[in-house]
Design a protein around this motif. Sequence first.
Motif, short mmCIF file in Angstrom:
data_model
loop_
_atom_site.label_atom_id
_atom_site.label_comp_id
_atom_site.label_asym_id
_atom_site.label_seq_id
_atom_site.Cartn_x
_atom_site.Cartn_y
_atom_site.Cartn_z
N VAL A 66 -152.15 -49.44 -35.47
CA VAL A 66 -152.92 -49.79 -36.71
C VAL A 66 -153.17 -48.73 -37.67
N LEU A 67 -153.64 -47.47 -37.51
CA LEU A 67 -154.12 -46.73 -38.20
C LEU A 67 -153.06 -46.03 -39.08
N PRO A 68 -151.97 -45.45 -38.42
CA PRO A 68 -150.94 -44.81 -39.22
C PRO A 68 -150.24 -45.69 -40.37
N PRO A 69 -149.87 -46.84 -40.02
CA PRO A 69 -149.18 -47.79 -41.06
C PRO A 69 -150.08 -47.92 -42.24
N SER A 70 -151.48 -48.09 -41.80
CA SER A 70 -152.53 -48.41 -42.97
C SER A 70 -152.72 -47.32 -43.84
N ILE A 71 -152.89 -45.96 -43.21
CA ILE A 71 -152.99 -44.63 -43.90
C ILE A 71 -151.60 -44.53 -44.75
N LYS B 196 -138.14 -34.83 -48.82
CA LYS B 196 -138.19 -33.63 -49.95
C LYS B 196 -139.06 -34.50 -51.04
N THR B 197 -138.84 -35.77 -51.27
CA THR B 197 -139.42 -36.46 -52.59
C THR B 197 -140.71 -36.84 -52.24
N ALA B 198 -141.30 -37.02 -50.91
CA ALA B 198 -142.54 -37.26 -50.71
C ALA B 198 -143.69 -36.16 -51.23
N ARG C 140 -145.92 -35.49 -46.37
CA ARG C 140 -145.00 -35.02 -45.41
C ARG C 140 -145.87 -34.63 -44.28
N TRP C 141 -147.07 -33.86 -44.51
CA TRP C 141 -148.14 -33.45 -43.55
C TRP C 141 -148.43 -34.79 -42.58
N PHE C 142 -148.69 -35.79 -43.21
CA PHE C 142 -148.90 -37.05 -42.46
C PHE C 142 -147.80 -37.45 -41.44
N PHE C 143 -146.32 -37.42 -42.12
CA PHE C 143 -145.38 -37.60 -41.26
C PHE C 143 -145.10 -36.68 -40.13
N LEU C 144 -145.62 -35.23 -40.41
CA LEU C 144 -145.46 -34.13 -39.17
C LEU C 144 -146.36 -34.43 -38.17
N VAL C 145 -147.81 -34.84 -38.45
CA VAL C 145 -148.70 -35.27 -37.44
C VAL C 145 -148.29 -36.50 -36.74
N TYR C 146 -147.94 -37.47 -37.61
CA TYR C 146 -147.48 -38.88 -36.83
C TYR C 146 -146.33 -38.29 -35.82
N GLY C 147 -145.17 -37.84 -36.25
CA GLY C 147 -144.25 -37.24 -35.09
C GLY C 147 -144.84 -36.51 -34.06
N ILE C 148 -145.63 -35.76 -34.27
CA ILE C 148 -146.15 -35.05 -33.12
C ILE C 148 -147.04 -35.96 -32.11
N SER C 149 -147.84 -36.69 -32.76
CA SER C 149 -148.63 -37.71 -31.97
C SER C 149 -147.59 -38.71 -31.25
N MET C 150 -146.44 -39.20 -31.77
CA MET C 150 -145.60 -39.91 -31.14
C MET C 150 -144.91 -39.46 -30.15
#
Length: 170
Positions: free
Chosen positions: A139-144, A26-28, A33-43
């Motif tokens: 390597v890319l998501p943590p760096s992003i 909520k505070t992000a 939040r969009w990044f977390f959504l894309v990353y979650g779907i990717s995982m």
Amino acid sequence: FSRWRQRHPLGTQPVSASGSLWTILKTASGETRWFFLVYGISMLASSIPALLVLFFIRDRLDAEVYAGLFLLTYFIAGAIGTAIWRWVSVRTGKTRAWAISMGLAIVSFMWAALLGAGDIIPFVIICALSGVTFGADLVLPPSILADRLQSEVREDRAAAHFGVLAFEAK
């Protein structure tokens, strides 16, 4: 570590309560939040083949004896892929490189649906190509995320955000 601990004794830095996963989200920012959504779907998309690969090797390829070769190929290619995607990200940007890797992962793995018993070499190639794309996910998501936190001046919340990233990876 011991020398570092001497310079940074326990309790010298204030600790802020991070809150729950929902509070963090909520505070992000909207972009985070969009990044977390894309990353979650990717995982999620990568966890399904990871869960089923041994069944696929045994039941579809009839190649259980080669399971170690397939997995070794995938993980060695992933290690090599980390260097490749770093190089690509420097030239194209991290987000674009990650998007390219996702597209390549789809293209490289979709051919598995056409394989049948005894298709060892084609599956080794699929393992190598999809393994290289796995290197980008390492390597890319943590760096992003680190770049995003720095640009939003949210370093104080970095541990919580990286905790969300680790949670999604699981």
